[in-house]
Design a protein around this motif. Structure first.
Motif, PDB file in Angstrom:
ATOM      1  N   CYS A  99       3.662   9.519   4.016  1.00 43.25           N
ATOM      2  CA  CYS A  99       3.646   8.505   2.955  1.00 43.25           C
ATOM      3  C   CYS A  99       3.218   7.174   3.571  1.00 43.25           C
ATOM      4  CB  CYS A  99       5.039   8.389   2.348  1.00 43.25           C
ATOM      5  SG  CYS A  99       5.234   6.969   1.263  1.00 43.25           S
ATOM      6  N   ILE A 100       2.260   6.483   2.917  1.00 44.86           N
ATOM      7  CA  ILE A 100       1.798   5.207   3.469  1.00 44.86           C
ATOM      8  C   ILE A 100       2.793   4.079   3.198  1.00 44.86           C
ATOM      9  CG2 ILE A 100      -0.656   5.799   3.419  1.00 44.86           C
ATOM     10  CD1 ILE A 100      -0.929   4.079   0.892  1.00 44.86           C
ATOM     11  N   GLY A 101       3.817   4.338   2.379  1.00 41.41           N
ATOM     12  CA  GLY A 101       4.846   3.329   2.104  1.00 41.41           C
ATOM     13  C   GLY A 101       5.963   3.370   3.124  1.00 41.41           C
ATOM     14  N   CYS A 102       6.670   4.511   3.203  1.00 43.60           N
ATOM     15  CA  CYS A 102       7.839   4.611   4.079  1.00 43.60           C
ATOM     16  C   CYS A 102       7.517   5.272   5.423  1.00 43.60           C
ATOM     17  CB  CYS A 102       8.949   5.390   3.372  1.00 43.60           C
ATOM     18  SG  CYS A 102       8.510   7.092   2.960  1.00 43.60           S
ATOM     19  N   ARG A 103       6.278   5.760   5.588  1.00 48.36           N
ATOM     20  CA  ARG A 103       5.803   6.393   6.828  1.00 48.36           C
ATOM     21  C   ARG A 103       6.552   7.690   7.160  1.00 48.36           C
ATOM     22  NH1 ARG A 103       1.258   5.207   7.726  1.00 48.36           N
ATOM     23  NH2 ARG A 103       1.380   5.599   9.931  1.00 48.36           N
ATOM     24  N   GLU A 104       7.203   8.317   6.156  1.00 50.64           N
ATOM     25  CA  GLU A 104       7.908   9.583   6.394  1.00 50.64           C
ATOM     26  C   GLU A 104       6.980  10.759   6.136  1.00 50.64           C
ATOM     27  OE1 GLU A 104      11.656  10.232   4.380  1.00 50.64           O
ATOM     28  OE2 GLU A 104      12.180   8.136   4.692  1.00 50.64           O
ATOM     29  N   GLN A 105       7.117  11.806   6.964  1.00 51.61           N
ATOM     30  CA  GLN A 105       6.334  13.020   6.742  1.00 51.61           C
ATOM     31  C   GLN A 105       7.072  13.891   5.739  1.00 51.61           C
ATOM     32  OE1 GLN A 105       4.743  15.430   9.795  1.00 51.61           O
ATOM     33  NE2 GLN A 105       2.968  14.094   9.778  1.00 51.61           N
TER      34      GLN A 105
ATOM     35  N   CYS B 105       8.629   2.855  -2.632  1.00 44.97           N
ATOM     36  CA  CYS B 105       7.543   3.070  -1.674  1.00 44.97           C
ATOM     37  C   CYS B 105       6.287   2.325  -2.127  1.00 44.97           C
ATOM     38  CB  CYS B 105       7.241   4.558  -1.518  1.00 44.97           C
ATOM     39  SG  CYS B 105       8.321   5.360  -0.330  1.00 44.97           S
ATOM     40  N   LEU B 106       6.032   2.327  -3.427  1.00 45.82           N
ATOM     41  CA  LEU B 106       4.871   1.602  -3.947  1.00 45.82           C
ATOM     42  C   LEU B 106       5.015   0.108  -3.677  1.00 45.82           C
ATOM     43  CD1 LEU B 106       2.173   1.759  -5.458  1.00 45.82           C
ATOM     44  CD2 LEU B 106       3.442   1.455  -7.568  1.00 45.82           C
TER      45      LEU B 106
ATOM     46  N   LYS C   9       0.114  -4.171   2.066  1.00 41.49           N
ATOM     47  CA  LYS C   9      -1.314  -3.939   1.816  1.00 41.49           C
ATOM     48  C   LYS C   9      -1.810  -2.675   2.533  1.00 41.49           C
ATOM     49  CE  LYS C   9      -2.713  -8.580   0.549  1.00 41.49           C
ATOM     50  NZ  LYS C   9      -2.485  -8.372  -0.859  1.00 41.49           N
ATOM     51  N   ALA C  10      -0.971  -1.624   2.522  1.00 40.48           N
ATOM     52  CA  ALA C  10      -1.301  -0.365   3.206  1.00 40.48           C
ATOM     53  C   ALA C  10      -2.508   0.327   2.584  1.00 40.48           C
ATOM     54  CB  ALA C  10      -0.091   0.570   3.189  1.00 40.48           C
TER      55      ALA C  10
ATOM     56  N   ASP D 263     -10.736  -4.163   0.001  1.00 40.59           N
ATOM     57  CA  ASP D 263      -9.775  -5.033  -0.662  1.00 40.59           C
ATOM     58  C   ASP D 263      -9.388  -4.398  -1.995  1.00 40.59           C
ATOM     59  OD1 ASP D 263      -8.294  -7.363  -0.375  1.00 40.59           O
ATOM     60  OD2 ASP D 263      -9.609  -8.461  -1.755  1.00 40.59           O
ATOM     61  N   VAL D 264      -8.121  -4.022  -2.142  1.00 35.81           N
ATOM     62  CA  VAL D 264      -7.653  -3.372  -3.361  1.00 35.81           C
ATOM     63  C   VAL D 264      -7.201  -4.445  -4.347  1.00 35.81           C
ATOM     64  CG1 VAL D 264      -5.980  -1.748  -4.315  1.00 35.81           C
ATOM     65  CG2 VAL D 264      -6.989  -1.320  -2.077  1.00 35.81           C
ATOM     66  N   LYS D 265      -7.745  -4.376  -5.570  1.00 29.35           N
ATOM     67  CA  LYS D 265      -7.445  -5.394  -6.588  1.00 29.35           C
ATOM     68  C   LYS D 265      -6.024  -5.223  -7.129  1.00 29.35           C
ATOM     69  CE  LYS D 265     -12.124  -6.168  -8.216  1.00 29.35           C
ATOM     70  NZ  LYS D 265     -12.942  -5.023  -7.784  1.00 29.35           N
ATOM     71  N   GLU D 266      -5.477  -6.322  -7.651  1.00 31.65           N
ATOM     72  CA  GLU D 266      -4.122  -6.348  -8.209  1.00 31.65           C
ATOM     73  C   GLU D 266      -3.983  -5.365  -9.378  1.00 31.65           C
ATOM     74  OE1 GLU D 266      -0.462  -7.360  -7.562  1.00 31.65           O
ATOM     75  OE2 GLU D 266      -2.011  -8.452  -6.482  1.00 31.65           O
ATOM     76  N   GLU D 267      -5.066  -5.232 -10.198  1.00 33.69           N
ATOM     77  CA  GLU D 267      -5.006  -4.328 -11.371  1.00 33.69           C
ATOM     78  C   GLU D 267      -4.758  -2.887 -10.938  1.00 33.69           C
ATOM     79  OE1 GLU D 267      -8.968  -5.916 -11.712  1.00 33.69           O
ATOM     80  OE2 GLU D 267      -7.390  -7.246 -10.980  1.00 33.69           O
ATOM     81  N   VAL D 268      -5.303  -2.519  -9.781  1.00 35.85           N
ATOM     82  CA  VAL D 268      -5.127  -1.151  -9.290  1.00 35.85           C
ATOM     83  C   VAL D 268      -3.648  -0.890  -9.030  1.00 35.85           C
ATOM     84  CG1 VAL D 268      -5.656   0.449  -7.397  1.00 35.85           C
ATOM     85  CG2 VAL D 268      -7.444  -1.042  -8.308  1.00 35.85           C
ATOM     86  N   TYR D 269      -2.979  -1.839  -8.376  1.00 34.08           N
ATOM     87  CA  TYR D 269      -1.544  -1.685  -8.107  1.00 34.08           C
ATOM     88  C   TYR D 269      -0.755  -1.626  -9.409  1.00 34.08           C
ATOM     89  CZ  TYR D 269      -2.364  -2.669  -3.139  1.00 34.08           C
ATOM     90  OH  TYR D 269      -2.788  -2.616  -1.842  1.00 34.08           O
TER      91      TYR D 269
END
Length: 87
Positions: A12-18, A56-57, A64-65, A73-79
């Motif tokens: 996971c790119i948020g918590c880095r857990e497998q 995690c999000l 900014k993972a 550059d990921v736009k705010e609307e995407v999040y």
């Protein structure tokens, strides 16, 4: 003798857990630089995995993972869209 299948693991790119791939949500960036959630896990493009958890999000947004995972550059609307589709 039964064949033991290997469970694909992803980080996971948020918590880095497998975790097993099936427990995570795949976020995809395609050739047109569109970013969307891929529930099938089969869409073409660069994938990043995220727990099905708003916490995690939040970590991903703060760190900014996604920008690093997709080298753009990921736009705010995407999040915002990701947050809506997770709730």
């Amino acid at each position: 003798m039964t064949k033991v299948r290997k469970i694909p693991m992803r980080t996971c790119i948020g918590c880095r857990e497998q975790k097993p791939k099936k427990e995570l949500i795949r976020i995809v960036k395609n050739k047109e630089n569109e970013i969307f959630i891929d529930r099938t896990g089969k869409a073409n493009g660069r994938g990043a995995y995220l727990c099905d958890d708003v916490n995690c999000l939040e970590k991903v947004i703060k760190s900014k993972a996604l920008n690093r995972a997709f080298s753009m550059d990921v736009k705010e609307e995407v999040y915002e869209h990701l947050k809506e589709s997770m709730e």
